[in-house]
Design a protein around this motif. Structure first.
Motif, PDB file in Angstrom:
ATOM      1  N   THR A 100       3.146  -2.420 -11.270  1.00  0.00           N
ATOM      2  CA  THR A 100       1.668  -2.039 -11.744  1.00  0.00           C
ATOM      3  C   THR A 100       0.911  -1.377 -10.618  1.00  0.00           C
ATOM      4  O   THR A 100       1.359  -1.607  -9.390  1.00  0.00           O
ATOM      5  CB  THR A 100       1.043  -3.325 -12.135  1.00  0.00           C
ATOM      6  N   THR A 101       0.230  -0.314 -10.873  1.00  0.00           N
ATOM      7  CA  THR A 101      -0.626   0.288  -9.689  1.00  0.00           C
ATOM      8  C   THR A 101      -2.041  -0.018  -9.857  1.00  0.00           C
ATOM      9  O   THR A 101      -2.608  -0.363 -10.889  1.00  0.00           O
ATOM     10  CB  THR A 101      -0.216   2.023 -10.124  1.00  0.00           C
ATOM     11  N   LYS A 102      -2.691  -0.020  -8.788  1.00  0.00           N
ATOM     12  CA  LYS A 102      -4.068   0.114  -8.762  1.00  0.00           C
ATOM     13  C   LYS A 102      -4.737   0.552  -7.578  1.00  0.00           C
ATOM     14  O   LYS A 102      -4.187   0.366  -6.322  1.00  0.00           O
ATOM     15  CB  LYS A 102      -4.466  -1.469  -8.741  1.00  0.00           C
ATOM     16  N   GLY A 103      -5.442   1.600  -7.600  1.00  0.00           N
ATOM     17  CA  GLY A 103      -5.927   2.540  -6.495  1.00  0.00           C
ATOM     18  C   GLY A 103      -4.782   2.909  -5.540  1.00  0.00           C
ATOM     19  O   GLY A 103      -3.882   3.733  -5.984  1.00  0.00           O
ATOM     20  N   LYS A 104      -4.666   2.652  -4.412  1.00  0.00           N
ATOM     21  CA  LYS A 104      -3.559   3.213  -3.326  1.00  0.00           C
ATOM     22  C   LYS A 104      -2.531   2.107  -3.330  1.00  0.00           C
ATOM     23  O   LYS A 104      -1.896   2.248  -2.023  1.00  0.00           O
ATOM     24  CB  LYS A 104      -4.378   3.532  -2.002  1.00  0.00           C
ATOM     25  N   GLY A 143       2.421   9.754  -3.726  1.00  0.00           N
ATOM     26  CA  GLY A 143       1.538   9.408  -4.725  1.00  0.00           C
ATOM     27  C   GLY A 143       2.106   8.131  -5.402  1.00  0.00           C
ATOM     28  O   GLY A 143       3.096   7.914  -5.770  1.00  0.00           O
ATOM     29  N   VAL A 144       1.119   7.420  -5.959  1.00  0.00           N
ATOM     30  CA  VAL A 144       1.351   5.901  -6.402  1.00  0.00           C
ATOM     31  C   VAL A 144       2.113   6.104  -7.654  1.00  0.00           C
ATOM     32  O   VAL A 144       3.065   5.147  -7.818  1.00  0.00           O
ATOM     33  CB  VAL A 144      -0.108   5.449  -6.659  1.00  0.00           C
ATOM     34  N   HIS A 145       1.857   7.159  -8.390  1.00  0.00           N
ATOM     35  CA  HIS A 145       2.659   7.172  -9.943  1.00  0.00           C
ATOM     36  C   HIS A 145       4.139   7.523  -9.681  1.00  0.00           C
ATOM     37  O   HIS A 145       4.892   6.994 -10.363  1.00  0.00           O
ATOM     38  CB  HIS A 145       1.596   8.228 -10.702  1.00  0.00           C
ATOM     39  N   GLU A 146       4.177   8.410  -8.835  1.00  0.00           N
ATOM     40  CA  GLU A 146       5.500   8.880  -8.305  1.00  0.00           C
ATOM     41  C   GLU A 146       6.459   7.602  -8.027  1.00  0.00           C
ATOM     42  O   GLU A 146       7.358   7.341  -8.401  1.00  0.00           O
ATOM     43  CB  GLU A 146       5.628   9.931  -7.293  1.00  0.00           C
ATOM     44  N   VAL A 147       6.048   6.973  -7.048  1.00  0.00           N
ATOM     45  CA  VAL A 147       6.398   5.626  -6.518  1.00  0.00           C
ATOM     46  C   VAL A 147       6.754   4.661  -7.587  1.00  0.00           C
ATOM     47  O   VAL A 147       7.736   4.067  -7.596  1.00  0.00           O
ATOM     48  CB  VAL A 147       5.704   5.225  -5.268  1.00  0.00           C
ATOM     49  N   ALA A 148       5.718   4.405  -8.464  1.00  0.00           N
ATOM     50  CA  ALA A 148       5.907   3.584  -9.587  1.00  0.00           C
ATOM     51  C   ALA A 148       6.995   4.036 -10.630  1.00  0.00           C
ATOM     52  O   ALA A 148       7.814   3.184 -10.852  1.00  0.00           O
ATOM     53  CB  ALA A 148       4.481   3.440 -10.229  1.00  0.00           C
ATOM     54  N   LYS A 149       7.219   5.279 -10.788  1.00  0.00           N
ATOM     55  CA  LYS A 149       8.416   5.746 -11.454  1.00  0.00           C
ATOM     56  C   LYS A 149       9.444   5.525 -11.054  1.00  0.00           C
ATOM     57  O   LYS A 149      10.429   5.000 -11.629  1.00  0.00           O
ATOM     58  CB  LYS A 149       8.016   7.320 -12.024  1.00  0.00           C
ATOM     59  N   ASP A 150       9.488   5.908  -9.767  1.00  0.00           N
ATOM     60  CA  ASP A 150      11.165   5.800  -9.057  1.00  0.00           C
ATOM     61  C   ASP A 150      11.360   4.049  -9.102  1.00  0.00           C
ATOM     62  O   ASP A 150      12.479   3.803  -9.308  1.00  0.00           O
ATOM     63  CB  ASP A 150      10.961   6.306  -7.661  1.00  0.00           C
ATOM     64  N   SER A 173       0.822  -1.275   0.226  1.00  0.00           N
ATOM     65  CA  SER A 173      -0.036  -0.054   0.076  1.00  0.00           C
ATOM     66  C   SER A 173       0.803   1.324  -0.107  1.00  0.00           C
ATOM     67  O   SER A 173       1.818   1.074   0.555  1.00  0.00           O
ATOM     68  CB  SER A 173      -1.029  -0.036   1.183  1.00  0.00           C
ATOM     69  N   ILE A 174       0.351   2.075  -0.572  1.00  0.00           N
ATOM     70  CA  ILE A 174       1.327   3.514  -0.822  1.00  0.00           C
ATOM     71  C   ILE A 174       1.334   4.075   0.491  1.00  0.00           C
ATOM     72  O   ILE A 174       2.510   4.399   0.951  1.00  0.00           O
ATOM     73  CB  ILE A 174       0.365   4.536  -1.787  1.00  0.00           C
ATOM     74  N   GLY A 175       0.568   4.075   1.486  1.00  0.00           N
ATOM     75  CA  GLY A 175       0.534   4.407   2.729  1.00  0.00           C
ATOM     76  C   GLY A 175       1.863   3.891   3.722  1.00  0.00           C
ATOM     77  O   GLY A 175       2.332   4.786   4.326  1.00  0.00           O
ATOM     78  N   THR A 176       2.128   2.722   3.395  1.00  0.00           N
ATOM     79  CA  THR A 176       3.124   2.024   4.022  1.00  0.00           C
ATOM     80  C   THR A 176       4.407   2.921   3.674  1.00  0.00           C
ATOM     81  O   THR A 176       5.125   3.261   4.600  1.00  0.00           O
ATOM     82  CB  THR A 176       3.500   0.680   3.592  1.00  0.00           C
ATOM     83  N   ILE A 177       4.499   3.058   2.271  1.00  0.00           N
ATOM     84  CA  ILE A 177       5.713   3.787   1.699  1.00  0.00           C
ATOM     85  C   ILE A 177       5.983   5.047   2.199  1.00  0.00           C
ATOM     86  O   ILE A 177       6.820   5.657   2.722  1.00  0.00           O
ATOM     87  CB  ILE A 177       5.896   3.651   0.193  1.00  0.00           C
ATOM     88  N   GLU A 178       4.685   5.771   2.085  1.00  0.00           N
ATOM     89  CA  GLU A 178       4.834   7.165   2.406  1.00  0.00           C
ATOM     90  C   GLU A 178       4.941   7.410   3.856  1.00  0.00           C
ATOM     91  O   GLU A 178       5.887   8.369   4.257  1.00  0.00           O
ATOM     92  CB  GLU A 178       3.460   7.869   2.072  1.00  0.00           C
ATOM     93  N   GLN A 179       4.357   6.394   4.749  1.00  0.00           N
ATOM     94  CA  GLN A 179       4.562   6.825   6.279  1.00  0.00           C
ATOM     95  C   GLN A 179       6.152   6.464   6.440  1.00  0.00           C
ATOM     96  O   GLN A 179       6.604   7.396   7.298  1.00  0.00           O
ATOM     97  CB  GLN A 179       3.774   5.740   6.977  1.00  0.00           C
ATOM     98  N   VAL A 187      10.664   0.289   0.116  1.00  0.00           N
ATOM     99  CA  VAL A 187      10.819   1.869   0.544  1.00  0.00           C
ATOM    100  C   VAL A 187      12.324   2.192   0.449  1.00  0.00           C
ATOM    101  O   VAL A 187      12.465   3.433   0.006  1.00  0.00           O
ATOM    102  CB  VAL A 187      10.499   1.896   2.340  1.00  0.00           C
ATOM    103  N   GLU A 188      13.001   1.542   0.736  1.00  0.00           N
ATOM    104  CA  GLU A 188      14.631   1.881   0.560  1.00  0.00           C
ATOM    105  C   GLU A 188      15.033   2.330  -0.855  1.00  0.00           C
ATOM    106  O   GLU A 188      15.739   3.148  -1.213  1.00  0.00           O
ATOM    107  CB  GLU A 188      15.609   0.903   1.282  1.00  0.00           C
ATOM    108  N   ASP A 189      14.497   1.405  -1.671  1.00  0.00           N
ATOM    109  CA  ASP A 189      14.920   1.399  -3.227  1.00  0.00           C
ATOM    110  C   ASP A 189      14.110   2.753  -3.726  1.00  0.00           C
ATOM    111  O   ASP A 189      14.767   3.268  -4.646  1.00  0.00           O
ATOM    112  CB  ASP A 189      14.465   0.131  -3.681  1.00  0.00           C
ATOM    113  N   VAL A 190      12.887   2.932  -3.089  1.00  0.00           N
ATOM    114  CA  VAL A 190      12.424   4.228  -3.454  1.00  0.00           C
ATOM    115  C   VAL A 190      13.123   5.300  -3.208  1.00  0.00           C
ATOM    116  O   VAL A 190      13.598   6.321  -3.958  1.00  0.00           O
ATOM    117  CB  VAL A 190      10.943   4.628  -2.854  1.00  0.00           C
ATOM    118  N   ALA A 191      13.600   5.439  -2.047  1.00  0.00           N
ATOM    119  CA  ALA A 191      14.498   6.473  -1.378  1.00  0.00           C
ATOM    120  C   ALA A 191      15.879   6.740  -2.427  1.00  0.00           C
ATOM    121  O   ALA A 191      16.230   7.766  -2.717  1.00  0.00           O
ATOM    122  CB  ALA A 191      14.783   6.386  -0.164  1.00  0.00           C
ATOM    123  N   ILE A 192      16.549   5.328  -2.518  1.00  0.00           N
ATOM    124  CA  ILE A 192      17.683   5.400  -3.382  1.00  0.00           C
ATOM    125  C   ILE A 192      17.374   6.155  -4.833  1.00  0.00           C
ATOM    126  O   ILE A 192      18.222   6.812  -5.353  1.00  0.00           O
ATOM    127  CB  ILE A 192      18.354   4.112  -3.332  1.00  0.00           C
TER     128      ILE A 192
END
Lengths: 572, 520
Positions: free
Chosen positions: A327-331, A311-318, A298-304, A351-356
């Motif tokens: 793939t993204t679906k809802g939240k 947002g889902v799309h930014e995370v998907a892009k990263d 869930s995107i909430g886990t990552i954002e928290q 989460v770490e890979d998003v940050a890196i």
């Protein structure tokens, strides 16, 4: 973690867009790019272009090579991982590798592929060998769980057999030798046999890899045949195999090699391994193979966890730009690792890979705002108070290693065989000087005294610190306590001098005490007392025994005391 | 300068000379007389006289200069071995007796004389008619005596070890002395003429004043120490206290003081407490469970083998591991348990978990705290002694301090982690510039390395940190996010202490410990 050697021009070549000339990479760009792979530049030779890079992440063996580093950087530049066709193309009749029965009890798994069309260069060969060594050593736990063999494909006739034979049943000329020997002989005389033979200890049958003509390829995980298993510059057709005890690690290792060779331009052809026993992937396993399962987060886990709304799309892009399939679906996002990775255990890894992928510099630091009260532990407060008093009494503080030798801690104190001489000793001793935890403070003080006969007298020294006391009633067989030790040494050092100091200390911590005569081998008989307080012996004071001084080669009398501060800290 | 401070500044030798004039302040005294009355060495007297002249306390009344003749080193040599002129003459006479021909060369070789000395001697002898130079450069004695040679012999004997006034010699001898005295450009001569200066000295007006004051002072007794008796009876009023030379170096003492490294660590401790951290303590002996398993380091992790960690010889195992932590951690390793993780997928060995080791990382202390119902929000630190299986050298110690800790809170996330590190950079290293690099630790995700620009050391790695993996916190009963952090302070400590070898942090050299200043 591994430190590898790569060459700048090789890295530039691997980073080049196909069909275009390589672009030179500046040191600044390199240091920036290395953040993507948790790499640290340890050294470089600008003349040869040699770079020494330490890779920190022990769960990312795919990064322990030039190809892997280049791949992670390239994915980030392209924004997406290019397709590796060999993972999806279905071969009608793939080359086969047959596994013999019985290997499930010795070294059960094997994975293999061929790589053609890549002309092995000097640098490519060096990387191939380095990757093979680092993966087998650090990821394959010194070849125990994974080992790798690379061969000249042209000499091999399929199907290849991963066989199990008696030690004298197979023989070939191993790498590094010029005579034919049996597998048993290799274990006895070949350097690699001596180094890695332990892996096969207790087995009366040994793994043996040969082709359809029974031509020897190797004796996994010990050594390759010199005939088929020595790659040279200019070869353009290779056979790669990985054997081991953990199927997913074996497949992952082959995946990494196939990705590396494909990145260098080779065409990878998968091989089907046929097992006579069940495996988690069935009886017929095509390798390389993408093993990773997808995972929904869930995107909430990552954002928290990041403290930032993305947002889902930014995370998907990263994540896509870090090699993931997303793939993204809802939240929520559903992510799959690239086939050369298997290190996704928890959402926090993502989460770490998003940050890196975004870069740590992209996150604005925020002070933790919740209020907390700071403070010292009770024992530290007691210790600090005692230290201040000792300084006021004219003592110089010292600080010592807690690890010492039984000779110093026990024997030189005349404590061998006594309850005071019981030590927590080290099993895997590297040096006798550091093989036991001190059980009391006086040896630490004597160590300084023994080294300081040139320092002008009088000597008044102390240390407050931890010691380990054996205690069979404790779950750990010992317990750590904090003690204070003080020592006075000079030509006229006398019991009463130390006694006065002790008296002062107890006065200012508001504790009553008395001395009672005891027998203690480290001190002169009749000049040693146990320090009694609230009915408990919490220390000792006395004139050191001349034999102790002699053992430490100390030429002046010394008086000393030790107090158990942990005991005092428990009061009031 | 007024007279009294002038007197204070006088050297004892000067005082002696001034006092020698005694009550007769107007007397004129000869140097000889001063020597007798002061009982000083001639060199001491002349030093003191020169100082007093320079201070205008003395005046020269008259000055007589007496030339004194003495032998030089060459002269003393001639006294022992005869002068070149005599040796040349006697060589020529010997040759005449035996009828041998004698060249200048022969003499030089036979007598081992300098060519200049030989030619000088021959010149003089020829002038005096004692020698002839004949054909072929040979010399021949005429049999006549040489006045110079005779005079020289006599002078050498008279002056050997006993300088005399020049005027005591006859006119002829004085000529010989002048001819053979050391002059500029000719040091190889037997005689030296020095001027002895005899002065008649008298006090200048300010000298008279000083001498008067000195004589007055002389009546008060000088004491070295003020005593209770002197204070009690008030007799200090009639005493003079000996003056000290206060510019001398002070005698050395060894004070009681903290060890400079401990002082440094005390400073760190104070900073952490001031930032709201509570201290944690642990045990030197740990189980593999708390040292590694609880930190989600798989049992096959390379940093867990016998080349990295010290194992305890006896007992080998702890009697037990606290539940439910053992089961929860074991589950997290096997398949993730309740943590949302896949786990490491291997058979967790509970026996191995009980294996005793020497604590190898301060994080073990944090693990215990996590399992002991820590405060939320909470901040904790420890300065824990840890042990690594390392060859000891200038940069590796087998036994060292780790400064580590944790921060628990509902507001903890990656950005507050960076914020905390910023705080450390500013407070602990006084650094304004920081860099955060991705890092790897088995027990944190995400992980960060903190690099700072230290005001003295430039860019350096100050520490590592991260958010504890849920596989670490959940099995130990903690449900809020937790920062784990560690600081590498030994390099800063070494700079503060001015040392380059890590072994010197624990030195046994008392002199070094006593003399190290530490940071200020």
């Amino acid at each position: 973690m591994p430190t590898i050697t790569i060459f700048k021009q090789d890295l530039e070549g691997l980073l080049a867009t196909p069909g275009e000339p390589p672009q030179p990479i500046t040191m600044e760009q390199l240091e920036d790019s290395l953040m993507l792979v948790k790499g640290e530049l340890k050294g470089q030779n600008p003349d040869t272009g040699e770079l020494r890079i330490e890779l920190q992440d022990s769960n990312r063996p795919d990064l322990w090579c030039c190809e892997g580093i280049a791949r992670q950087i390239r994915v980030k530049r392209l924004g997406v991982l290019p397709k590796y066709d060999f993972l999806t193309t279905k071969l009608k009749s793939p080359k086969q590798l047959h596994v013999a029965p019985g290997l499930e009890n010795v070294r059960p798994y094997v994975a293999a592929c061929t790589a053609t069309g890549y002309l092995v260069t000097q640098e490519g060969l060096a990387q191939l060998i380095q990757t093979q060594e680092k993966l087998a050593e650090m990821f394959g736990r010194k070849r125990r769980t994974v080992s790798i063999g690379i061969y000249r494909l042209k000499a091999i006739k399929f199907p290849v057999t991963y066989d199990l034979v008696k030690p004298d049943e197979a023989s070939f000329t191993p790498l590094g030798m010029d005579t034919v020997m049996t597998l048993g002989e290799m274990l006895l005389v070949h350097p690699k046999g001596l180094e890695f033979g332990g892996i096969l200890a207790g087995h009366d049958h040994l793994p043996f890899l040969c082709d359809a003509n029974r031509q020897a390829l190797s004796f996994p995980p010990i050594i390759n045949s010199r005939e088929a298993g020595e790659i040279r510059v200019g070869d353009d057709a290779l056979f790669v195999e990985v054997t081991g005890t953990d199927l997913s690690m074996v497949v992952l290792t082959l995946n990494i090699f196939s990705a590396n060779l494909a990145d260098r331009g080779a065409v990878i052809e998968p091989i089907e391994v046929r097992y006579p026993y069940k495996t988690a992937l069935g009886l017929g396993v095509i390798t390389p193979q993408d093993l990773d399962k997808s995972r929904k987060i869930s995107i909430g886990t990552i954002e928290q966890a990041l403290g930032q709304a993305l947002g889902v799309h930014e995370v998907a892009k990263d994540l896509t730009a870090y090699g993931y399939e997303v793939t993204t679906k809802g939240k929520s996002v559903t992510v799959t690792l690239p086939f050369y990775r298997q290190d996704l255990m928890h959402a926090m890894d993502v989460v770490e890979d998003v940050a890196i992928s975004r870069g740590y510099g992209d996150f604005l630091p925020v002070m933790p705002s919740q209020f907390t009260v700071g403070g010292l532990s009770r024992i530290e407060e007691v210790s600090d108070r005692m230290r201040a008093l000792m300084v006021g009494l004219g003592f110089q503080e010292i600080i010592s290693n807690i690890l010492g030798s039984p000779q110093d801690l026990r024997d030189a104190m005349r404590l061998a065989g006594t309850e005071w001489g019981q030590l927590v000793e080290v099993d895997n001793v590297m040096s006798q000087n550091f093989s036991a935890l001190r059980q009391w403070m006086l040896p630490s003080l004597l160590r300084v005294e023994a080294a300081s006969n040139r320092a002008f007298y009088p000597h008044r020294i102390f240390e407050a610190g931890e010691v380990a006391r054996r205690d069979p009633l404790q779950p750990l067989g010992s317990h750590t306590i904090t003690v204070l030790g003080g020592m006075i040494a000079h030509a006229d050092a006398h019991f009463s001098e130390a006694h006065s100091c002790l008296d002062t200390l107890f006065y200012y911590v508001n504790q009553a005490y008395s001395l009672e005569p005891i027998q203690h081998p480290s001190f002169l008989t009749g000049r040693v007392g146990g320090i009694l307080s609230e009915g408990k012996q919490i220390g000792v004071i006395g004139e050191l025994h001349p034999e102790v001084l002699e053992r430490w080669q100390i030429g002046v009398p010394a008086v000393a005391f030790e107090i158990n501060l942990s005991e005092l800290a428990e009061r009031s | 300068m007024d007279t009294s401070s002038l007197i204070d500044s006088l050297h004892p030798l000067e005082v002696k000379v001034l006092s020698a004039f005694g009550a007769k302040h107007s007397a004129t005294l000869q140097t000889e007389q001063l020597l007798q009355s002061t009982k000083l060495e001639p060199s001491q007297l002349s030093m003191a006289v020169e100082w007093l002249l320079a201070k205008s306390l003395l005046d020269v009344d008259t000055e007589t200069v007496t030339p004194i003749v003495s032998l030089t080193k060459i002269g003393e040599l001639y006294f022992e071995k005869y002068s070149p002129i005599e040796r040349v003459l006697s060589a020529a006479r010997d040759a005449a007796k035996t009828g041998k021909r004698l060249t200048i060369q022969d003499i030089q070789v036979r007598e081992g004389l300098e060519p200049a000395d030989v030619s000088g001697a021959i010149g003089r002898l020829k002038k005096e008619g004692a020698l002839l130079i004949i054909q072929g450069g040979c010399i021949e004695s005429t049999g006549r005596a040489s006045q110079t040679a005779e005079a020289m012999r006599g002078l050498l004997q008279q002056l050997h070890g006993a300088p005399r006034e020049l005027r005591a010699f006859s006119e002829t001898h004085r000529q010989v002395i002048h001819d053979h005295a050391v002059k500029r450009g000719n040091a190889r001569e037997p005689f030296r003429i020095d001027d002895r200066v005899a002065r008649a000295l008298k006090l200048s007006p300010s000298g008279i004043e000083a001498a008067q004051q000195l004589s007055r002072q002389g009546t008060a007794e000088e004491v070295s120490q003020l005593t209770p008796e002197l204070l009690k009876d008030g007799s200090w009023r009639t005493k003079r206290f000996r003056k000290y030379t206060i510019s001398l170096r002070a005698p050395r003492i060894a004070p009681g003081k903290r060890h400079p490294y401990r002082e440094f660590l005390d400073g760190v401790k104070t900073q952490l407490v001031s930032m709201g951290f509570q201290e944690m303590r642990g045990q030197l002996v740990e189980t593999e469970f708390w040292n590694m398993d609880a930190l989600f380091m798989p049992q096959f992790h390379p940093a867990r083998d016998i080349h990295d960690v010290y194992f305890v010889k006896e007992p080998i195992h702890a009697s037990s591991i606290e539940e439910p932590f053992l089961s929860h951690v074991a589950q997290a390793h096997r398949n993730g348990g309740e943590t949302g993780s896949t786990g490491w997928n291997y058979p967790f060995d509970a026996e191995r978990a009980r294996r005793l080791v020497l604590r190898s990382q301060g994080t073990a202390v944090s693990a215990h705290t996590l399992a002991s119902q820590p405060a939320v929000p909470g901040k904790y630190f420890s300065i824990a002694r840890c042990f690594r299986y390392d060859q000891v050298d200038a940069t590796h110690a087998t036994d060292f301090f780790q400064v580590e800790g944790i921060v628990l809170g509902t507001d903890i996330n990656f950005r507050t982690l960076l914020g905390l590190l910023n705080l450390f950079a500013r407070e602990v290293a006084q650094a304004k510039e920081v860099k955060f690099l991705p890092a790897y630790f088995p027990f944190t995700e995400p992980s960060v390395e903190l690099h700072v620009r230290h005001p003295k050391l430039g860019w350096m790695e100050l520490g590592g940190a991260g958010l504890f993996r849920p596989e670490v916190t959940l099995p130990l009963g903690v449900t809020v996010p937790v920062i784990a952090w560690g600081l590498g302070l030994d390099r800063m400590a070494m700079v503060a202490l001015g040392i380059h070898d890590i072994r010197e942090l624990f030195t046994d050299n008392l002199d070094l410990i006593r003399s190290t200043k530490g940071s200020f």
